[in-house]
Scaffold this motif. Structure first.
Motif, PDB file in Angstrom:
ATOM      1  N   SER A 108       0.826  -1.206   0.000  1.00 63.76           N
ATOM      2  CA  SER A 108       0.000   0.000   0.000  1.00 63.76           C
ATOM      3  C   SER A 108       0.858   1.252   0.000  1.00 63.76           C
ATOM      4  CB  SER A 108      -0.910   0.017   1.231  1.00 63.76           C
ATOM      5  OG  SER A 108      -1.803  -1.056   1.216  1.00 63.76           O
ATOM      6  N   ILE A 109       1.867   1.269   0.838  1.00 61.75           N
ATOM      7  CA  ILE A 109       2.744   2.436   0.927  1.00 61.75           C
ATOM      8  C   ILE A 109       3.557   2.604  -0.349  1.00 61.75           C
ATOM      9  CG2 ILE A 109       4.711   3.430   2.174  1.00 61.75           C
ATOM     10  CD1 ILE A 109       3.520   2.056   4.708  1.00 61.75           C
ATOM     11  N   ILE A 110       4.083   1.503  -0.885  1.00 62.80           N
ATOM     12  CA  ILE A 110       4.873   1.579  -2.118  1.00 62.80           C
ATOM     13  C   ILE A 110       4.039   2.104  -3.274  1.00 62.80           C
ATOM     14  CG2 ILE A 110       6.046   0.171  -3.871  1.00 62.80           C
ATOM     15  CD1 ILE A 110       7.133  -1.534  -1.533  1.00 62.80           C
ATOM     16  N   PHE A 111       2.818   1.592  -3.432  1.00 65.33           N
ATOM     17  CA  PHE A 111       1.975   2.058  -4.530  1.00 65.33           C
ATOM     18  C   PHE A 111       1.515   3.495  -4.313  1.00 65.33           C
ATOM     19  CE2 PHE A 111       2.071  -2.071  -6.294  1.00 65.33           C
ATOM     20  CZ  PHE A 111       1.616  -1.953  -7.593  1.00 65.33           C
ATOM     21  N   ALA A 112       1.311   3.912  -3.068  1.00 68.27           N
ATOM     22  CA  ALA A 112       0.955   5.306  -2.799  1.00 68.27           C
ATOM     23  C   ALA A 112       2.118   6.227  -3.167  1.00 68.27           C
ATOM     24  CB  ALA A 112       0.562   5.485  -1.340  1.00 68.27           C
ATOM     25  N   ILE A 113       3.344   5.796  -2.895  1.00 68.42           N
ATOM     26  CA  ILE A 113       4.523   6.579  -3.281  1.00 68.42           C
ATOM     27  C   ILE A 113       4.601   6.686  -4.800  1.00 68.42           C
ATOM     28  CG2 ILE A 113       7.056   6.558  -3.358  1.00 68.42           C
ATOM     29  CD1 ILE A 113       6.949   5.385  -0.498  1.00 68.42           C
ATOM     30  N   ILE A 114       4.388   5.571  -5.492  1.00 66.04           N
ATOM     31  CA  ILE A 114       4.412   5.579  -6.959  1.00 66.04           C
ATOM     32  C   ILE A 114       3.340   6.521  -7.498  1.00 66.04           C
ATOM     33  CG2 ILE A 114       3.963   4.171  -9.016  1.00 66.04           C
ATOM     34  CD1 ILE A 114       5.294   1.820  -7.458  1.00 66.04           C
ATOM     35  N   LEU A 115       2.135   6.460  -6.937  1.00 67.12           N
ATOM     36  CA  LEU A 115       1.056   7.339  -7.385  1.00 67.12           C
ATOM     37  C   LEU A 115       1.383   8.802  -7.119  1.00 67.12           C
ATOM     38  CD1 LEU A 115      -2.108   5.345  -6.286  1.00 67.12           C
ATOM     39  CD2 LEU A 115      -1.272   5.716  -8.600  1.00 67.12           C
ATOM     40  N   LEU A 116       2.015   9.096  -5.989  1.00 67.98           N
ATOM     41  CA  LEU A 116       2.387  10.473  -5.678  1.00 67.98           C
ATOM     42  C   LEU A 116       3.428  10.991  -6.657  1.00 67.98           C
ATOM     43  CD1 LEU A 116       2.189  12.955  -3.857  1.00 67.98           C
ATOM     44  CD2 LEU A 116       3.899  11.905  -2.377  1.00 67.98           C
ATOM     45  N   VAL A 117       4.419  10.181  -6.982  1.00 68.11           N
ATOM     46  CA  VAL A 117       5.445  10.595  -7.945  1.00 68.11           C
ATOM     47  C   VAL A 117       4.811  10.832  -9.318  1.00 68.11           C
ATOM     48  CG1 VAL A 117       7.509   9.804  -9.181  1.00 68.11           C
ATOM     49  CG2 VAL A 117       7.356   9.523  -6.704  1.00 68.11           C
ATOM     50  N   VAL A 118       3.925   9.937  -9.742  1.00 67.38           N
ATOM     51  CA  VAL A 118       3.234  10.106 -11.031  1.00 67.38           C
ATOM     52  C   VAL A 118       2.375  11.369 -11.001  1.00 67.38           C
ATOM     53  CG1 VAL A 118       1.470   9.106 -12.545  1.00 67.38           C
ATOM     54  CG2 VAL A 118       3.305   7.671 -11.642  1.00 67.38           C
ATOM     55  N   TYR A 119       1.659  11.583  -9.902  1.00 67.43           N
ATOM     56  CA  TYR A 119       0.832  12.779  -9.760  1.00 67.43           C
ATOM     57  C   TYR A 119       1.672  14.044  -9.884  1.00 67.43           C
ATOM     58  CZ  TYR A 119      -2.188  16.279  -7.597  1.00 67.43           C
ATOM     59  OH  TYR A 119      -2.920  17.404  -7.341  1.00 67.43           O
ATOM     60  N   ASN A 120       2.825  14.049  -9.228  1.00 73.97           N
ATOM     61  CA  ASN A 120       3.705  15.219  -9.284  1.00 73.97           C
ATOM     62  C   ASN A 120       4.258  15.437 -10.683  1.00 73.97           C
ATOM     63  OD1 ASN A 120       3.395  15.955  -6.592  1.00 73.97           O
ATOM     64  ND2 ASN A 120       5.048  14.624  -5.930  1.00 73.97           N
ATOM     65  N   LYS A 121       4.565  14.366 -11.402  1.00 77.63           N
ATOM     66  CA  LYS A 121       5.077  14.496 -12.773  1.00 77.63           C
ATOM     67  C   LYS A 121       3.989  15.008 -13.712  1.00 77.63           C
ATOM     68  CE  LYS A 121       9.240  12.909 -12.225  1.00 77.63           C
ATOM     69  NZ  LYS A 121      10.395  13.768 -12.300  1.00 77.63           N
ATOM     70  N   VAL A 122       2.763  14.504 -13.555  1.00 78.67           N
ATOM     71  CA  VAL A 122       1.669  14.878 -14.443  1.00 78.67           C
ATOM     72  C   VAL A 122       1.243  16.321 -14.207  1.00 78.67           C
ATOM     73  CG1 VAL A 122      -0.781  14.437 -14.959  1.00 78.67           C
ATOM     74  CG2 VAL A 122       0.817  12.536 -14.781  1.00 78.67           C
ATOM     75  N   THR A 123       1.114  16.712 -12.954  1.00 84.53           N
ATOM     76  CA  THR A 123       0.652  18.063 -12.656  1.00 84.53           C
ATOM     77  C   THR A 123       1.771  19.086 -12.704  1.00 84.53           C
ATOM     78  OG1 THR A 123       0.920  17.759 -10.266  1.00 84.53           O
ATOM     79  CG2 THR A 123      -1.237  17.236 -11.211  1.00 84.53           C
ATOM     80  N   GLY A 124       3.013  18.655 -12.543  1.00 83.93           N
ATOM     81  CA  GLY A 124       4.146  19.564 -12.587  1.00 83.93           C
ATOM     82  C   GLY A 124       4.168  20.553 -11.438  1.00 83.93           C
ATOM     83  N   ARG A 125       3.513  20.204 -10.329  1.00 80.92           N
ATOM     84  CA  ARG A 125       3.410  21.124  -9.201  1.00 80.92           C
ATOM     85  C   ARG A 125       4.420  20.836  -8.114  1.00 80.92           C
ATOM     86  NH1 ARG A 125      -2.962  21.725  -8.228  1.00 80.92           N
ATOM     87  NH2 ARG A 125      -2.448  20.222  -6.636  1.00 80.92           N
ATOM     88  N   LYS A 126       5.406  20.052  -8.388  1.00 86.30           N
ATOM     89  CA  LYS A 126       6.410  19.687  -7.377  1.00 86.30           C
ATOM     90  C   LYS A 126       7.521  20.731  -7.383  1.00 86.30           C
ATOM     91  CE  LYS A 126       8.712  16.242  -5.155  1.00 86.30           C
ATOM     92  NZ  LYS A 126       8.309  15.646  -3.978  1.00 86.30           N
ATOM     93  N   ARG A 127       7.817  21.280  -6.213  1.00 82.34           N
ATOM     94  CA  ARG A 127       8.937  22.195  -6.061  1.00 82.34           C
ATOM     95  C   ARG A 127      10.003  21.509  -5.237  1.00 82.34           C
ATOM     96  NH1 ARG A 127       6.878  26.981  -3.161  1.00 82.34           N
ATOM     97  NH2 ARG A 127       4.947  25.868  -2.829  1.00 82.34           N
ATOM     98  N   VAL A 128      11.232  21.588  -5.678  1.00 85.02           N
ATOM     99  CA  VAL A 128      12.327  20.955  -4.968  1.00 85.02           C
ATOM    100  C   VAL A 128      12.706  21.826  -3.783  1.00 85.02           C
ATOM    101  CG1 VAL A 128      14.708  20.157  -5.154  1.00 85.02           C
ATOM    102  CG2 VAL A 128      13.157  19.896  -7.089  1.00 85.02           C
ATOM    103  N   GLY A 129      12.815  21.188  -2.623  1.00 85.45           N
ATOM    104  CA  GLY A 129      13.218  21.914  -1.410  1.00 85.45           C
ATOM    105  C   GLY A 129      14.685  22.273  -1.449  1.00 85.45           C
ATOM    106  N   ARG A 130      15.046  23.323  -0.731  1.00 83.15           N
ATOM    107  CA  ARG A 130      16.464  23.743  -0.707  1.00 83.15           C
ATOM    108  C   ARG A 130      17.167  23.160   0.463  1.00 83.15           C
ATOM    109  NH1 ARG A 130      16.483  29.873  -2.756  1.00 83.15           N
ATOM    110  NH2 ARG A 130      14.909  29.587  -4.302  1.00 83.15           N
TER     111      ARG A 130
END
Length: 89
Positions: free
Chosen positions: A67-89
């Protein structure tokens, strides 16, 4: 029945927050999206990983890991598709 649905929502919220904590950087998704991501990750990952152990039940630790692994995969895909991920400094 209502308690079962509430249980899935709470478990989805927990899995979604764990996925958000494990993926580096800032995620700009709301609580409802986190719950949805966690529930979808829980259902898909829990079923897939539970099939490896031959036991399909909620108390299967391998299903929790899936469950956790697939949620991580979905989050990464979501961030790639929406392009709303900002890299922290």
């Amino acid at each position: 029945m209502i308690l079962t649905i509430l249980g899935w929502i709470v478990f989805g919220l927990i899995v979604g927050f764990i996925a958000r904590a494990l993926v580096p950087g800032k995620d700009n998704i709301g609580v409802l999206a986190t719950i949805g991501l966690g529930i979808l990750g829980s259902v898909v990952g829990g079923l897939v990983f539970s099939l490896f152990s031959g036991r399909i039940e909620l108390s299967n630790p391998l299903g929790w890991i899936g469950s956790i692994i697939f949620a991580i995969i979905l989050l990464v895909v979501y961030n790639k598709v929406t392009g709303r991920k900002r890299v922290g400094r």
